[in-house]
Motif scaffolding. Structure first.
Motif, PDB file in Angstrom:
ATOM      1  N   MET A   1       0.802  -1.250  -0.051  1.00 38.17           N
ATOM      2  CA  MET A   1      -0.008  -0.053   0.028  1.00 38.17           C
ATOM      3  C   MET A   1       0.966   1.404  -0.012  1.00 38.17           C
ATOM      4  O   MET A   1       1.923   1.256   0.768  1.00 38.17           O
ATOM      5  N   ARG A   2       0.465   2.300  -0.681  1.00 31.28           N
ATOM      6  CA  ARG A   2       1.142   3.683  -0.719  1.00 31.28           C
ATOM      7  C   ARG A   2       1.222   4.165   0.542  1.00 31.28           C
ATOM      8  O   ARG A   2       0.286   4.365   1.342  1.00 31.28           O
ATOM      9  N   LYS A   3       2.408   4.616   1.201  1.00 30.47           N
ATOM     10  CA  LYS A   3       2.511   5.219   2.266  1.00 30.47           C
ATOM     11  C   LYS A   3       2.244   6.738   2.010  1.00 30.47           C
ATOM     12  O   LYS A   3       2.561   7.142   1.159  1.00 30.47           O
TER      13      LYS A   3
ATOM     14  N   LYS B   1      -8.466  12.543   4.687  1.00 28.60           N
ATOM     15  CA  LYS B   1      -8.547  11.154   4.776  1.00 28.60           C
ATOM     16  C   LYS B   1      -9.081  10.419   3.535  1.00 28.60           C
ATOM     17  O   LYS B   1      -8.644   9.471   3.094  1.00 28.60           O
ATOM     18  N   LYS B   2     -10.231  11.125   3.127  1.00 25.85           N
ATOM     19  CA  LYS B   2     -11.008  10.771   1.862  1.00 25.85           C
ATOM     20  C   LYS B   2      -9.941  10.952   0.673  1.00 25.85           C
ATOM     21  O   LYS B   2     -10.041  10.092  -0.244  1.00 25.85           O
TER      22      LYS B   2
ATOM     23  N   ILE C   1      -6.866  11.023   0.388  1.00 28.50           N
ATOM     24  CA  ILE C   1      -5.691   9.910   0.338  1.00 28.50           C
ATOM     25  C   ILE C   1      -6.224   8.534  -0.093  1.00 28.50           C
ATOM     26  O   ILE C   1      -5.890   7.972  -0.852  1.00 28.50           O
ATOM     27  N   GLU C   2      -7.444   8.149   0.707  1.00 25.58           N
ATOM     28  CA  GLU C   2      -8.309   7.214   0.084  1.00 25.58           C
ATOM     29  C   GLU C   2      -8.560   7.095  -1.261  1.00 25.58           C
ATOM     30  O   GLU C   2      -8.353   5.954  -2.039  1.00 25.58           O
ATOM     31  N   GLN C   3      -8.955   7.953  -1.853  1.00 24.32           N
ATOM     32  CA  GLN C   3      -9.297   8.211  -3.199  1.00 24.32           C
ATOM     33  C   GLN C   3      -8.052   7.938  -4.100  1.00 24.32           C
ATOM     34  O   GLN C   3      -8.046   7.239  -5.258  1.00 24.32           O
TER      35      GLN C   3
ATOM     36  N   ARG D   1      -5.289   6.452  -3.261  1.00 21.18           N
ATOM     37  CA  ARG D   1      -4.778   5.091  -3.314  1.00 21.18           C
ATOM     38  C   ARG D   1      -5.557   4.146  -4.155  1.00 21.18           C
ATOM     39  O   ARG D   1      -5.292   2.872  -4.621  1.00 21.18           O
ATOM     40  N   VAL D   2      -6.863   4.324  -4.314  1.00 26.00           N
ATOM     41  CA  VAL D   2      -7.909   3.577  -5.016  1.00 26.00           C
ATOM     42  C   VAL D   2      -7.657   3.764  -6.451  1.00 26.00           C
ATOM     43  O   VAL D   2      -7.764   2.719  -7.509  1.00 26.00           O
ATOM     44  N   GLU D   3      -7.610   5.043  -6.984  1.00 26.29           N
ATOM     45  CA  GLU D   3      -7.286   5.182  -8.406  1.00 26.29           C
ATOM     46  C   GLU D   3      -6.363   4.621  -9.099  1.00 26.29           C
ATOM     47  O   GLU D   3      -6.408   4.100 -10.213  1.00 26.29           O
TER      48      GLU D   3
ATOM     49  N   ASN E   1      -2.316   2.273  -8.439  1.00 28.39           N
ATOM     50  CA  ASN E   1      -1.135   1.770  -7.531  1.00 28.39           C
ATOM     51  C   ASN E   1      -0.022   2.961  -8.020  1.00 28.39           C
ATOM     52  O   ASN E   1      -0.124   3.395  -9.033  1.00 28.39           O
TER      53      ASN E   1
END
Length: 117
Positions: free
Chosen positions: A1-3, A96-97, A99-101, A103-105, A107
């Motif tokens: 996972m991307r840090k 937080k949202k 960063i989640e976005q 990470r999902v978009e 790798n």
């Protein structure tokens, strides 16, 4: 996972800028080994997140003639779009949202949070 990383220059007394916001002192104290450390770090990231004050300082003072983070995906927190740059995506999402976005978009490499508060 991307840090998500915070890589920042800070004085021993905990400051990251002069009272007027200037970071010119960094040029005075930077060494070749610190530049090498920064370059090594810079290769580990592909995304940067910053506030509008940091963005404004970069485009007006630190690198007015060339976008400093060319080739990196860049998000700027702003209530309005205070400048135009094809390399910048303006956002007001909760961190937080966002960063989640990111990470999902896709790798990728790590995500760097730049600047102060």
């Amino acid at each position: 996972m991307r840090k998500v990383v915070l890589y920042i220059a800070m004085s021993l007394d905990g400051y990251i800028a002069e009272e007027d916001g200037s970071v010119a002192f960094l040029d005075e104290v930077a060494s070749d080994s610190q530049q090498e450390d920064y370059n090594t770090f810079y290769d580990t990231i592909d995304t940067v997140i910053m506030g509008n004050s940091t963005y404004t300082q970069i485009i007006n003072e630190l690198s007015p003639n060339e976008w400093f983070y060319k080739g990196k995906e860049c998000y700027v927190y702003s209530k309005t779009t205070s400048g135009v740059n094809e390399n910048v995506k303006y956002t007001n999402l909760e961190p937080k949202k966002l960063i989640e976005q990111i990470r999902v978009e896709k790798n990728g490499k790590d995500i760097w949070i730049i600047g102060g508060s």
